[in-house]
Design a protein around this motif. Structure first.
Motif, PDB file in Angstrom:
ATOM      1  N   PHE A 149       0.846  -1.103   0.001  1.00  0.00           N
ATOM      2  CA  PHE A 149      -0.299  -0.023   0.057  1.00  0.00           C
ATOM      3  C   PHE A 149       0.906   1.226   0.119  1.00  0.00           C
ATOM      4  CE2 PHE A 149      -3.768  -2.165   2.599  1.00  0.00           C
ATOM      5  CZ  PHE A 149      -3.897  -3.073   1.487  1.00  0.00           C
ATOM      6  N   ASP A 192      -6.192  -3.286   7.144  1.00  0.00           N
ATOM      7  CA  ASP A 192      -5.925  -4.035   6.016  1.00  0.00           C
ATOM      8  C   ASP A 192      -4.589  -3.807   5.663  1.00  0.00           C
ATOM      9  OD1 ASP A 192      -6.616  -4.921   3.299  1.00  0.00           O
ATOM     10  OD2 ASP A 192      -7.844  -3.037   2.689  1.00  0.00           O
ATOM     11  N   ASP A 201      -3.316  -9.689  -0.166  1.00  0.00           N
ATOM     12  CA  ASP A 201      -3.998  -8.539   0.469  1.00  0.00           C
ATOM     13  C   ASP A 201      -5.170  -9.306   1.323  1.00  0.00           C
ATOM     14  OD1 ASP A 201      -5.467  -6.070   0.573  1.00  0.00           O
ATOM     15  OD2 ASP A 201      -6.297  -5.970  -1.368  1.00  0.00           O
ATOM     16  N   ALA A 202      -5.356  -8.744   2.775  1.00  0.00           N
ATOM     17  CA  ALA A 202      -6.161  -9.077   3.526  1.00  0.00           C
ATOM     18  C   ALA A 202      -6.657  -8.213   4.649  1.00  0.00           C
ATOM     19  CB  ALA A 202      -5.650 -10.416   4.041  1.00  0.00           C
ATOM     20  N   GLU A 253     -13.833  -9.012  -0.308  1.00  0.00           N
ATOM     21  CA  GLU A 253     -13.769  -8.298   0.809  1.00  0.00           C
ATOM     22  C   GLU A 253     -15.077  -7.337   1.061  1.00  0.00           C
ATOM     23  OE1 GLU A 253     -11.027  -4.835   0.381  1.00  0.00           O
ATOM     24  OE2 GLU A 253     -10.499  -5.551  -1.572  1.00  0.00           O
ATOM     25  N   GLU A 266     -11.182  -9.438   4.447  1.00  0.00           N
ATOM     26  CA  GLU A 266     -10.833  -9.620   3.481  1.00  0.00           C
ATOM     27  C   GLU A 266      -9.899 -10.722   3.366  1.00  0.00           C
ATOM     28  OE1 GLU A 266      -8.120  -6.623   1.744  1.00  0.00           O
ATOM     29  OE2 GLU A 266      -8.622  -7.314  -0.236  1.00  0.00           O
TER      30      GLU A 266
END
Ligand code: MG
Ligand code: MG
Length: 249
Positions: free
Chosen positions: A58, A96, A107-108, A203, A234
């Protein structure tokens, strides 16, 4: 853009990425307590990511300043870690994170209650998480994309919660956001046919009240218009001939 199909070797690389991300989340979890700041979590995340030689997905993405999105209470997504944001009893915090390992993204997100949540808040978290788990079960060869979407929508709206429309899940692989978009609403039986080798970030972003959201003046933080709490769970999920494989578990 066409939906990218990953080879088993690529999915294996994404699994490694997902394992690193899981360890980031696991390391942060014990720090999500009253009195901690969201900057404390950000610092820990960066340490863990660096320890694996991974990259924070990110940070720098369209100028986002941090490795984590930390979204507090009525913040839906894209909240920014800050030393001024001190967690307290009754809060909820969505965390996130995305990482890049060997060129592959994972991605979670998870939402935690700090201290003792109200029964309504508890239900919001439980239902949002359950909707993700049910949606993952729809990520099967021969299914349709919007079976995933409809599953989230049906479960959450049946509980009277608002399903956020402005932000959606996505394909993921060598880029964080690939086709297709994975909305949390839609018509069962519609959308692209699901194939082995697709990898999706599923998500649900679910509001305790109205579905309406707005973005604050910082240009990032999305909040509920009615001030109700919002939850976000997510996982990065590979569709395989043996069924859905959660790469970020
Ligand atoms: Mg995410
Ligand atoms: Mg995502």
């Amino acid at each position: 853009m066409a939906i990218m199909i990953k080879t088993p070797q690529e999915i294996e690389k994404m699994r490694r990425s997902g394992r690193v991300l899981r360890q980031v989340h696991d390391a942060i979890k014990p720090l999500v307590v009253a009195g901690a700041t969201t900057l404390d979590l950000e610092i820990k995340a960066n340490e863990v990511i660096a320890s694996f030689g991974a990259k924070a997905a990110f940070k720098g993405y369209h100028g986002f300043p941090a490795a984590l999105c930390t979204s507090l209470n009525d913040q839906v997504v894209h909240g920014m870690p800050s030393e001024r944001t001190v967690l307290k009893d009754g809060d909820i915090l969505s965390i996130d994170c995305g990482v890049i390992v060997d060129g592959f993204y994972s991605d979670a997100a998870v939402t935690y209650a700090i201290g003792t949540p109200t029964p309504q808040t508890k239900r919001l978290l439980a239902v949002t998480q359950a909707s993700l788990e049910a949606a993952i079960q729809e990520a099967v060869v021969g299914g349709r994309l919007f079976d995933i979407s409809a599953t989230v929508q049906e479960i959450c709206e049946a509980e009277g919660f608002g399903v956020v429309k402005e932000f959606v899940g996505h394909g993921i692989g060598k880029a964080m956001h690939e086709d297709p978009q994975v909305p949390n609403f839609g018509t069962r039986g519609k959308g692209p046919r699901l194939k082995a080798g697709m990898v999706l970030a599923i998500e649900p972003m679910i509001n305790a009240g109205s579905a309406e959201v707005k973005v604050l003046k910082d240009g990032w933080t999305a909040v509920t218009v009615d001030g109700s709490y919002s939850a976000h769970f997510e996982h990065t999920v590979a569709i395989t001939k043996d069924g859905p494989v959660v790469l970020t578990r």
